[in-house]
Design a protein around this motif. Structure first.
Motif, PDB file in Angstrom:
ATOM      1  N   VAL A   7      45.814  35.687  47.830  1.00  0.00           N
ATOM      2  CA  VAL A   7      46.267  36.811  48.856  1.00  0.00           C
ATOM      3  C   VAL A   7      47.523  37.449  48.053  1.00  0.00           C
ATOM      4  CG1 VAL A   7      47.289  37.444  50.907  1.00  0.00           C
ATOM      5  CG2 VAL A   7      45.097  35.928  50.728  1.00  0.00           C
ATOM      6  N   GLN A   8      48.407  36.783  47.631  1.00  0.00           N
ATOM      7  CA  GLN A   8      49.732  37.088  47.067  1.00  0.00           C
ATOM      8  C   GLN A   8      49.386  38.102  46.162  1.00  0.00           C
ATOM      9  OE1 GLN A   8      51.822  33.993  45.041  1.00  0.00           O
ATOM     10  NE2 GLN A   8      53.798  35.243  44.663  1.00  0.00           N
ATOM     11  N   ARG A   9      48.353  37.893  45.197  1.00  0.00           N
ATOM     12  CA  ARG A   9      48.147  38.833  44.080  1.00  0.00           C
ATOM     13  C   ARG A   9      47.865  40.247  44.487  1.00  0.00           C
ATOM     14  NH1 ARG A   9      46.382  33.993  41.553  1.00  0.00           N
ATOM     15  NH2 ARG A   9      44.287  34.113  42.008  1.00  0.00           N
ATOM     16  N   ARG A  10      47.293  40.358  45.775  1.00  0.00           N
ATOM     17  CA  ARG A  10      46.796  41.464  46.163  1.00  0.00           C
ATOM     18  C   ARG A  10      47.418  42.038  47.584  1.00  0.00           C
ATOM     19  NH1 ARG A  10      42.398  40.098  49.670  1.00  0.00           N
ATOM     20  NH2 ARG A  10      41.788  38.149  49.341  1.00  0.00           N
ATOM     21  N   ALA A  11      48.832  41.498  47.796  1.00  0.00           N
ATOM     22  CA  ALA A  11      49.394  41.532  49.210  1.00  0.00           C
ATOM     23  C   ALA A  11      49.817  43.268  49.251  1.00  0.00           C
ATOM     24  CB  ALA A  11      50.623  40.783  49.185  1.00  0.00           C
ATOM     25  N   SER A  12      50.006  43.763  48.116  1.00  0.00           N
ATOM     26  CA  SER A  12      50.634  45.357  48.077  1.00  0.00           C
ATOM     27  C   SER A  12      49.667  46.166  48.951  1.00  0.00           C
ATOM     28  CB  SER A  12      51.000  45.797  46.800  1.00  0.00           C
ATOM     29  OG  SER A  12      49.771  45.711  46.026  1.00  0.00           O
ATOM     30  N   GLU A  13      48.306  45.528  48.918  1.00  0.00           N
ATOM     31  CA  GLU A  13      47.104  46.584  49.369  1.00  0.00           C
ATOM     32  C   GLU A  13      47.140  46.600  50.863  1.00  0.00           C
ATOM     33  OE1 GLU A  13      43.436  45.323  47.825  1.00  0.00           O
ATOM     34  OE2 GLU A  13      44.207  45.460  45.715  1.00  0.00           O
ATOM     35  N   TYR A  14      48.220  45.814  51.568  1.00  0.00           N
ATOM     36  CA  TYR A  14      48.147  45.722  52.844  1.00  0.00           C
ATOM     37  C   TYR A  14      49.573  45.928  53.597  1.00  0.00           C
ATOM     38  CZ  TYR A  14      44.159  42.744  51.889  1.00  0.00           C
ATOM     39  OH  TYR A  14      43.078  42.214  51.414  1.00  0.00           O
ATOM     40  N   SER A  15      49.453  46.715  54.824  1.00  0.00           N
ATOM     41  CA  SER A  15      50.703  46.866  55.419  1.00  0.00           C
ATOM     42  C   SER A  15      51.210  45.273  55.820  1.00  0.00           C
ATOM     43  CB  SER A  15      50.354  47.426  56.989  1.00  0.00           C
ATOM     44  OG  SER A  15      50.003  48.829  56.718  1.00  0.00           O
ATOM     45  N   ILE A  39      58.980  38.189  52.446  1.00  0.00           N
ATOM     46  CA  ILE A  39      60.115  37.085  52.587  1.00  0.00           C
ATOM     47  C   ILE A  39      59.860  36.125  51.527  1.00  0.00           C
ATOM     48  CG2 ILE A  39      60.489  37.728  54.810  1.00  0.00           C
ATOM     49  CD1 ILE A  39      59.216  34.831  55.341  1.00  0.00           C
ATOM     50  N   GLY A  40      58.881  35.676  50.699  1.00  0.00           N
ATOM     51  CA  GLY A  40      58.785  34.767  49.869  1.00  0.00           C
ATOM     52  C   GLY A  40      57.359  34.384  49.395  1.00  0.00           C
ATOM     53  N   LEU A  41      57.174  33.442  48.841  1.00  0.00           N
ATOM     54  CA  LEU A  41      56.040  32.783  48.231  1.00  0.00           C
ATOM     55  C   LEU A  41      54.968  32.105  49.297  1.00  0.00           C
ATOM     56  CD1 LEU A  41      57.246  31.513  44.775  1.00  0.00           C
ATOM     57  CD2 LEU A  41      56.208  33.861  45.185  1.00  0.00           C
ATOM     58  N   PRO A  42      53.828  31.841  49.071  1.00  0.00           N
ATOM     59  CA  PRO A  42      53.208  31.047  50.124  1.00  0.00           C
ATOM     60  C   PRO A  42      53.638  29.791  50.090  1.00  0.00           C
ATOM     61  CG  PRO A  42      51.617  32.536  48.650  1.00  0.00           C
ATOM     62  CD  PRO A  42      53.084  32.561  48.103  1.00  0.00           C
ATOM     63  N   ARG A  43      53.464  29.036  51.254  1.00  0.00           N
ATOM     64  CA  ARG A  43      54.249  27.769  51.318  1.00  0.00           C
ATOM     65  C   ARG A  43      53.432  26.994  52.091  1.00  0.00           C
ATOM     66  NH1 ARG A  43      58.113  27.046  55.406  1.00  0.00           N
ATOM     67  NH2 ARG A  43      58.707  29.273  56.490  1.00  0.00           N
ATOM     68  N   GLU A  56      45.672  27.572  47.609  1.00  0.00           N
ATOM     69  CA  GLU A  56      45.130  28.053  46.764  1.00  0.00           C
ATOM     70  C   GLU A  56      44.706  29.520  47.247  1.00  0.00           C
ATOM     71  OE1 GLU A  56      41.193  27.690  43.834  1.00  0.00           O
ATOM     72  OE2 GLU A  56      41.360  26.449  45.912  1.00  0.00           O
ATOM     73  N   TYR A  57      44.089  29.932  48.667  1.00  0.00           N
ATOM     74  CA  TYR A  57      43.894  31.100  49.012  1.00  0.00           C
ATOM     75  C   TYR A  57      44.933  32.131  49.178  1.00  0.00           C
ATOM     76  CZ  TYR A  57      41.964  34.489  52.249  1.00  0.00           C
ATOM     77  OH  TYR A  57      41.628  35.653  52.871  1.00  0.00           O
ATOM     78  N   LEU A  58      46.115  31.438  49.795  1.00  0.00           N
ATOM     79  CA  LEU A  58      47.268  32.305  49.886  1.00  0.00           C
ATOM     80  C   LEU A  58      47.921  32.929  48.599  1.00  0.00           C
ATOM     81  CD1 LEU A  58      49.308  30.561  52.718  1.00  0.00           C
ATOM     82  CD2 LEU A  58      47.817  32.623  52.775  1.00  0.00           C
ATOM     83  N   HIS A  59      47.627  31.976  47.593  1.00  0.00           N
ATOM     84  CA  HIS A  59      47.884  32.458  46.130  1.00  0.00           C
ATOM     85  C   HIS A  59      47.270  33.675  45.881  1.00  0.00           C
ATOM     86  CE1 HIS A  59      51.473  29.927  45.359  1.00  0.00           C
ATOM     87  NE2 HIS A  59      50.691  28.712  45.380  1.00  0.00           N
TER      88      HIS A  59
END
Length: 248
Positions: free
Chosen positions: A102-110, A129-133, A97-100
């Motif tokens: 993070v996924q929504r704001r991943a573009s804010e990070y290198s 490379i892909g979705l949280p898993r 759940e946490y990684l999902h």
């Protein structure tokens, strides 16, 4: 954090075993492994420049660690990647759940590789490379590319970890993290930083005047929830600065 090798084996007497090196410029201010003042049940080192961390543990079997992605051409992120580890350790969300979130704001990070887990699951996310898993049980490794990318130092460290797993202990994990072997030039990855830098970064333990392994961390989690975490700190040219050992 630039190298993490780990064994995830639910149902085993030691379900999680981690050996990790954080590589960074020596001039970047850092606090060693300790309980955080504002979150006393979080145990982690601390990056004093941005406030986050690279690896830590918290109640409920929570564990998180991070490596960056080596790409000289990537833009500088708007936010510090270290806050991704800190956010999980201070929170209560389930790992996936946490990684999902993070996924929504991943573009804010290198670019980054992020591991988060608890007593039930261990999960991984690299937005390139892909979705949280959720990870399957096994022995895995991360450096500055995707999970289990066969860079020589990762293969060497992962093999060394495998040799310790019959009876893992902090000393054997720290010993594998101290490996200064450099592979032949033809085996080095090409990541855009030039051959001299590829050579410097090619060993498990890195030492130079300005940049190198700042912290080596061994973590052993027992099936009953007990955890041993040991961190050794280093300065320029690999000088040993101190050690912290915690049983929590």
């Amino acid at each position: 954090m630039c190298l993490i090798v780990f064994a995830w084996r639910p149902g085993h007497p030691t379900p999680l075993v981690v050996a990790a090196n954080r590589d960074e410029f020596y001039a970047r201010p850092t606090l060693p492994l300790a309980a955080w003042e504002e979150a006393a049940d979080v145990y982690a080192g601390r990056d004093l420049e941005a406030g986050g961390t690279w690896l830590g543990i918290a109640p409920g079997g929570r564990f998180a660690a991070l490596t960056n992605v080596r790409d000289p051409g990537q833009p500088v992120g708007l936010r510090s990647r270290g806050e991704l580890v800190a956010g999980f350790l201070r929170g209560r969300e389930a790992p996936l759940e946490y990684l999902h979130h993070v996924q929504r704001r991943a573009s804010e990070y290198s670019g980054f590789n992020l591991l988060v887990g608890d007593a039930r699951q261990l999960c991984y996310f690299n937005p390139r490379i892909g979705l949280p898993r959720e990870l399957e049980p096994g022995v895995h490794g991360l450096s500055n590319a995707a999970l289990d990318t066969p860079w020589p130092k990762l293969q060497r460290a992962r093999a060394a970890l495998g040799e310790t797993l019959a009876a893992p202990n902090a000393e054997s994990l720290l010993a594998l993290l101290a490996d200064t072997h450099q592979p032949e030039d033809e085996r080095l990855p090409e990541t855009g930083v030039g051959l001299a830098t590829e050579r410097l970064l090619s060993s498990v333990f890195i030492a130079s005047q300005n940049y190198g392994t700042r912290a080596s961390t061994a973590l052993i989690v027992q099936a009953d929830g007990r955890r041993e975490i040991v961190e050794r700190s280093f300065g320029p040219c690999g000088a040993h600065l101190g050690e912290v050992r915690l049983l929590v």
